[in-house]
Structures are given as C-alpha cells and as structure tokens.
Design a protein around this motif. Structure first.
Motif, PDB file in Angstrom:
ATOM      1  N   SER A 104       0.828  -1.208   0.000  1.00  0.00           N
ATOM      2  CA  SER A 104       0.000   0.000   0.000  1.00  0.00           C
ATOM      3  C   SER A 104       0.861   1.256   0.000  1.00  0.00           C
ATOM      4  CB  SER A 104      -0.919   0.008   1.228  1.00  0.00           C
ATOM      5  OG  SER A 104      -1.796  -1.095   1.210  1.00  0.00           O
ATOM      6  N   ILE A 105       0.339   2.322  -0.558  1.00  0.00           N
ATOM      7  CA  ILE A 105       0.985   3.623  -0.470  1.00  0.00           C
ATOM      8  C   ILE A 105       0.998   4.054   0.994  1.00  0.00           C
ATOM      9  CG2 ILE A 105      -1.194   4.803  -0.998  1.00  0.00           C
ATOM     10  CD1 ILE A 105       0.427   7.050  -2.261  1.00  0.00           C
ATOM     11  N   THR A 106       2.109   4.616   1.443  1.00  0.00           N
ATOM     12  CA  THR A 106       2.227   5.053   2.836  1.00  0.00           C
ATOM     13  C   THR A 106       2.590   6.532   2.887  1.00  0.00           C
ATOM     14  OG1 THR A 106       4.568   4.388   2.912  1.00  0.00           O
ATOM     15  CG2 THR A 106       2.923   2.768   3.642  1.00  0.00           C
ATOM     16  N   ALA A 107       2.171   7.174   3.961  1.00  0.00           N
ATOM     17  CA  ALA A 107       2.516   8.583   4.208  1.00  0.00           C
ATOM     18  C   ALA A 107       2.856   8.710   5.690  1.00  0.00           C
ATOM     19  CB  ALA A 107       1.354   9.495   3.832  1.00  0.00           C
ATOM     20  N   VAL A 108       4.150   8.794   6.004  1.00  0.00           N
ATOM     21  CA  VAL A 108       4.638   8.786   7.388  1.00  0.00           C
ATOM     22  C   VAL A 108       5.052  10.198   7.781  1.00  0.00           C
ATOM     23  CG1 VAL A 108       6.339   7.819   8.968  1.00  0.00           C
ATOM     24  CG2 VAL A 108       5.417   6.414   7.098  1.00  0.00           C
ATOM     25  N   PRO A 109       4.464  10.750   8.876  1.00  0.00           N
ATOM     26  CA  PRO A 109       4.792  12.132   9.262  1.00  0.00           C
ATOM     27  C   PRO A 109       6.164  12.240   9.917  1.00  0.00           C
ATOM     28  CG  PRO A 109       3.286  11.152  10.861  1.00  0.00           C
ATOM     29  CD  PRO A 109       3.442  10.151   9.750  1.00  0.00           C
ATOM     30  N   PHE A 110       6.808  13.391   9.695  1.00  0.00           N
ATOM     31  CA  PHE A 110       8.006  13.733  10.444  1.00  0.00           C
ATOM     32  C   PHE A 110       7.554  14.434  11.723  1.00  0.00           C
ATOM     33  CE2 PHE A 110       9.618  13.343   6.135  1.00  0.00           C
ATOM     34  CZ  PHE A 110      10.843  12.723   6.317  1.00  0.00           C
ATOM     35  N   PRO A 111       7.917  13.942  12.902  1.00  0.00           N
ATOM     36  CA  PRO A 111       7.422  14.528  14.164  1.00  0.00           C
ATOM     37  C   PRO A 111       7.694  16.022  14.258  1.00  0.00           C
ATOM     38  CG  PRO A 111       8.567  12.458  14.574  1.00  0.00           C
ATOM     39  CD  PRO A 111       8.813  12.795  13.139  1.00  0.00           C
ATOM     40  N   GLY A 112       6.673  16.745  14.728  1.00  0.00           N
ATOM     41  CA  GLY A 112       6.821  18.177  14.965  1.00  0.00           C
ATOM     42  C   GLY A 112       6.812  19.027  13.720  1.00  0.00           C
ATOM     43  N   THR A 113       6.475  18.438  12.558  1.00  0.00           N
ATOM     44  CA  THR A 113       6.450  19.187  11.297  1.00  0.00           C
ATOM     45  C   THR A 113       5.153  18.888  10.556  1.00  0.00           C
ATOM     46  OG1 THR A 113       7.382  17.522   9.804  1.00  0.00           O
ATOM     47  CG2 THR A 113       8.942  18.748  11.161  1.00  0.00           C
ATOM     48  N   GLN A 116       5.526   7.105   0.050  1.00  0.00           N
ATOM     49  CA  GLN A 116       6.256   6.060  -0.677  1.00  0.00           C
ATOM     50  C   GLN A 116       5.295   4.985  -1.184  1.00  0.00           C
ATOM     51  OE1 GLN A 116       9.899   4.697   1.131  1.00  0.00           O
ATOM     52  NE2 GLN A 116       9.758   2.655   0.224  1.00  0.00           N
ATOM     53  N   PHE A 117       5.604   4.455  -2.378  1.00  0.00           N
ATOM     54  CA  PHE A 117       4.964   3.239  -2.880  1.00  0.00           C
ATOM     55  C   PHE A 117       5.904   2.571  -3.866  1.00  0.00           C
ATOM     56  CE2 PHE A 117       3.358   6.633  -5.680  1.00  0.00           C
ATOM     57  CZ  PHE A 117       3.551   6.104  -6.957  1.00  0.00           C
ATOM     58  N   THR A 118       5.687   1.278  -4.080  1.00  0.00           N
ATOM     59  CA  THR A 118       6.536   0.493  -4.974  1.00  0.00           C
ATOM     60  C   THR A 118       5.662  -0.219  -5.998  1.00  0.00           C
ATOM     61  OG1 THR A 118       8.165   0.129  -3.223  1.00  0.00           O
ATOM     62  CG2 THR A 118       8.256  -1.345  -5.134  1.00  0.00           C
ATOM     63  N   LEU A 119       6.095  -0.140  -7.242  1.00  0.00           N
ATOM     64  CA  LEU A 119       5.374  -0.709  -8.365  1.00  0.00           C
ATOM     65  C   LEU A 119       6.212  -1.842  -8.958  1.00  0.00           C
ATOM     66  CD1 LEU A 119       2.779   0.108 -10.052  1.00  0.00           C
ATOM     67  CD2 LEU A 119       4.334   1.340 -11.550  1.00  0.00           C
ATOM     68  N   LEU A 122      11.192  -3.540 -10.294  1.00  0.00           N
ATOM     69  CA  LEU A 122      10.453  -2.652  -9.399  1.00  0.00           C
ATOM     70  C   LEU A 122      10.759  -1.198  -9.720  1.00  0.00           C
ATOM     71  CD1 LEU A 122      11.142  -4.422  -5.970  1.00  0.00           C
ATOM     72  CD2 LEU A 122       9.172  -4.740  -7.473  1.00  0.00           C
ATOM     73  N   ALA A 123       9.776  -0.327  -9.473  1.00  0.00           N
ATOM     74  CA  ALA A 123       9.974   1.122  -9.541  1.00  0.00           C
ATOM     75  C   ALA A 123       9.501   1.692  -8.208  1.00  0.00           C
ATOM     76  CB  ALA A 123       9.195   1.727 -10.694  1.00  0.00           C
ATOM     77  N   ILE A 124      10.341   2.494  -7.576  1.00  0.00           N
ATOM     78  CA  ILE A 124      10.041   3.006  -6.235  1.00  0.00           C
ATOM     79  C   ILE A 124       9.839   4.512  -6.297  1.00  0.00           C
ATOM     80  CG2 ILE A 124      10.892   3.270  -3.882  1.00  0.00           C
ATOM     81  CD1 ILE A 124      12.541   0.715  -4.330  1.00  0.00           C
ATOM     82  N   TYR A 125       8.730   4.942  -5.684  1.00  0.00           N
ATOM     83  CA  TYR A 125       8.468   6.374  -5.515  1.00  0.00           C
ATOM     84  C   TYR A 125       8.648   6.681  -4.037  1.00  0.00           C
ATOM     85  CZ  TYR A 125       6.011  10.868  -5.509  1.00  0.00           C
ATOM     86  OH  TYR A 125       5.685  12.194  -5.365  1.00  0.00           O
ATOM     87  N   ALA A 126       9.553   7.607  -3.691  1.00  0.00           N
ATOM     88  CA  ALA A 126       9.805   7.949  -2.286  1.00  0.00           C
ATOM     89  C   ALA A 126      10.237   9.407  -2.220  1.00  0.00           C
ATOM     90  CB  ALA A 126      10.873   7.029  -1.700  1.00  0.00           C
ATOM     91  N   PHE A 127       9.340  10.255  -1.717  1.00  0.00           N
ATOM     92  CA  PHE A 127       9.621  11.687  -1.641  1.00  0.00           C
ATOM     93  C   PHE A 127       9.008  12.270  -0.363  1.00  0.00           C
ATOM     94  CE2 PHE A 127      10.202  11.079  -6.196  1.00  0.00           C
ATOM     95  CZ  PHE A 127      11.293  11.887  -6.458  1.00  0.00           C
ATOM     96  N   THR A 128       9.544  13.411   0.036  1.00  0.00           N
ATOM     97  CA  THR A 128       8.999  14.158   1.167  1.00  0.00           C
ATOM     98  C   THR A 128       8.075  15.255   0.655  1.00  0.00           C
ATOM     99  OG1 THR A 128      10.932  13.727   2.552  1.00  0.00           O
ATOM    100  CG2 THR A 128       9.546  15.613   3.138  1.00  0.00           C
ATOM    101  N   PHE A 129       6.857  15.286   1.194  1.00  0.00           N
ATOM    102  CA  PHE A 129       5.875  16.313   0.859  1.00  0.00           C
ATOM    103  C   PHE A 129       5.790  17.310   2.007  1.00  0.00           C
ATOM    104  CE2 PHE A 129       4.873  13.433  -2.365  1.00  0.00           C
ATOM    105  CZ  PHE A 129       3.826  13.870  -3.168  1.00  0.00           C
ATOM    106  N   ASP A 130       5.738  18.578   1.666  1.00  0.00           N
ATOM    107  CA  ASP A 130       5.561  19.633   2.657  1.00  0.00           C
ATOM    108  C   ASP A 130       4.122  20.141   2.573  1.00  0.00           C
ATOM    109  OD1 ASP A 130       5.589  21.800   4.346  1.00  0.00           O
ATOM    110  OD2 ASP A 130       7.477  22.621   3.582  1.00  0.00           O
ATOM    111  N   PHE A 131       3.327  19.865   3.616  1.00  0.00           N
ATOM    112  CA  PHE A 131       1.907  20.246   3.622  1.00  0.00           C
ATOM    113  C   PHE A 131       1.656  21.481   4.488  1.00  0.00           C
ATOM    114  CE2 PHE A 131       1.754  15.682   2.602  1.00  0.00           C
ATOM    115  CZ  PHE A 131       0.959  15.717   1.468  1.00  0.00           C
TER     116      PHE A 131
END
Length: 339
Positions: free
Chosen positions: A235-244, A250-253, A290-299
C-alpha cells in the motif's frame, strides 16, 4: 444537445499498441490447411478496453516498442484475453464442450453466445441498401442515448458483404450540433488518439477520408479483466516527520506482466495539492523489475486539512494520469490529516 463526452479517453483508457494482430485459425478436420492469417482482433481490443474502463483498472501499459511483434505474442495471457473478447464480440463464447477450433496455439471449444451483434451485422451487411439510411438513423439515436448517460459503447463499422473488412471501435462522445453528426471514437488501429466518424443520411466517413457503408451500436457485457502488468507490491504510505507538517510518501510498483512496460513517471496525486508535487521518472520497466516512488511532501499550506493521496503513473506535463493497480491486500490510496 450539442457536444457530449464520456470519461473514456483514448490516451488513458485505450491500449498503447495498434491492432496489428495476425491470427491463424486451424479447422477441426485433420489434414485441412490453416485458415488466414486474419488481420486484427478489433472486437477483442474494443471489448477489452471497455472492460478495463468499467472495472476502473488501468489498461496494460505495453507500447508497440515494448512488444517483440508490436502486439502481445500468440499464446500470451493478454493475447488470449483479447482473443476471447473478440470471439464474444461476434457472438461466440468458449465452453468445456463445443465445436473444437485451434487459434494459434490455443485449443478452444466454441458455443453460441450473445447473437445480437451477428444478427445486426447481417441486417446491415446483407439487407436491402435502401433500408440503410433509416437503420443508421436509429443507431445514431441509440448511440446518443448511451453517450448522454455517460456510457461509452462499442460500434461496428460495416463494409457490406464483408466481415473481414468491417471493424469495431469504442464510441466515446458525439456532437449533434454539427451537420453531419460527429461521433468520436477510440479506434484500436490508432493508439492514443481520437477519431471522428461523420454520419449523415446513411453516409459514414471516418476522419474525412475513410468511407463506411453503415455503423451500429454493439451489444456489450463487461467482464473482469484477467491481465495486469503494473501492480503495487504494498500500500501507499505517508509517514509524518514529528513536529512538522512534512510527510514521507512512498509506494513500490512491480511489472508483473509478460513484457516490458513503459511508464513516463510516477507520483502521488494529492487532493488538495500542497503546491509542488515531486515526480519520479521511470521509462522502460522490464518484467519483474520494481519502480520506487519515495519523496517528502511539505503540507505547510494545508494545516488542519485532510488530504487524499493516490499512487498514479503517466505523464504529468501532458495531463496523462493513470491510477496504479493495487496488488492483493494493498491500497493505492491513503488519507492523512495535516497537523
């Protein structure tokens, strides 16, 4: 009513290779020569594209260049799916017991299926020419009703007296404010493009240069597609950075198909968007890779809001967005709440 379009877009929902199949049929009587080769599986590509569309699953991302013969090889899973749907489109289905027939390397037992399309084809291809304008006018009304309800439909383009020279395509829209009426098609001979059939008083001309004797709306029942290539391994995951208000997304295809697939790029489609959305260029993805998508999003701009994220592929610059097929037990979407 003017211009009406369904959600079917050839660049997203159509196959990315052209219909250039060449199929040999072997009769059930020993020692008789093969029949054909028959050019094309237009009905199969038409029905299969609609199957993926109605199942809300991405069509396989194999391009002409990805496939050694320009189309799925005889005996492959995608070829067999397209072939079976082609048979369905002309009123035949397979069963455990039936009339034996060998198509390429596949041994089939055939029984009658839905006769609607075969009966209509006989009416249009073999009936009195004087009746065609009235018959075609009725089919225009039928098509307008289907498209106006948001439903793309198969259409048969008829060459009188010739099954082999006739054709099938997907009607995806129309414009009856013009004269003649324009019907917009996904034509499996022309990947990723929209073609226009102009119909007036029984005259049918495709893109101003390809005349047909008639057309009619085909009978079609969706089935679940039996083939996938690009599939999420988790599954696609979205893990928060504490205090931000930043999240690691990230997801893998994996390409689980039978041939190389071509993917311009991957990204996580965000609703609402946080601003900049990073993309991961991919290109050709061989089978099993495999193709991996892994980036940091700023919300930071979406503080306190709920954001939906979806794993997608395509070409963001061209507006080509294809939802990624989840694997068993996985999800291609996730929701987060920005602190």
């Amino acid at each position: 009513m003017g211009l009406e379009l369904t959600e079917f877009r050839p660049e997203f929902h159509g196959f990315r290779f052209a219909n250039s199949f060449s199929t040999l049929v072997f009769p059930p009587i020993p020692l008789l020569p093969s029949i054909g080769p028959f050019g094309g599986l237009c009905g199969g590509m038409t029905f299969a594209a609609l199957d993926y569309f109605f199942a809300r699953r991405p069509v396989p991302q194999h391009t002409t260049a990805d496939l050694p013969f320009g189309v799925p090889a005889e005996g492959s899973a995608l070829w067999e799916f397209v072939l079976r749907r082609h048979l369905n489109s002309i009123g035949v289905q397979t069963a455990a017991v039936g009339v034996p027939l060998t198509v390429g390397p596949l041994h089939l037992n055939l029984v009658p299926g839905d006769p609607h399309n075969a009966v209509l084809f006989a009416n249009f291809a073999l009936g009195a020419p004087a009746a065609l304008p009235g018959l075609v006018a009725g089919e225009v009304r039928k098509l307008i009703a289907a498209i106006s309800s948001g439903r793309p439909v198969p259409v048969f383009l008829v060459k009188r007296g010739s099954v082999q020279d006739s054709h099938q395509a997907v009607a995806i829209g129309y414009d009856d404010s013009t004269s003649p009426v324009e019907i917009y098609l996904y034509d499996n001979r022309s990947p990723l493009s929209v073609r226009t059939l102009r119909v007036d008083s029984g005259t049918c001309v495709l893109d101003g240069a390809e005349p047909w004797d008639a057309f009619f709306v085909g009978s079609y029942t969706p089935v679940t597609p039996s083939y996938s290539d690009l599939v999420l391994t988790g599954s696609i995951t979205a893990v928060p950075f504490p205090g931000t208000r930043r999240f690691h997304v990230q997801f893998t295809l994996e390409n689980r198909g039978e041939a190389q697939s071509t993917v311009s790029e991957l990204w996580a489609l965000a609703d609402p968007e946080p601003g900049t959305v990073p993309t991961q260029p991919i290109g050709a993805l061989p089978t099993g890779f495999l193709a991996i998508y892994a980036f940091t999003f700023d919300f930071a701009a979406l503080a306190g809001q709920t954001v939906a994220l979806q794993a997608v592929s395509g070409d963001r610059g061209r507006g080509e967005v294809v939802a990624v097929q989840p694997g068993p037990g996985t999800s291609g979407t996730v929701q987060i709440t920005v602190p």
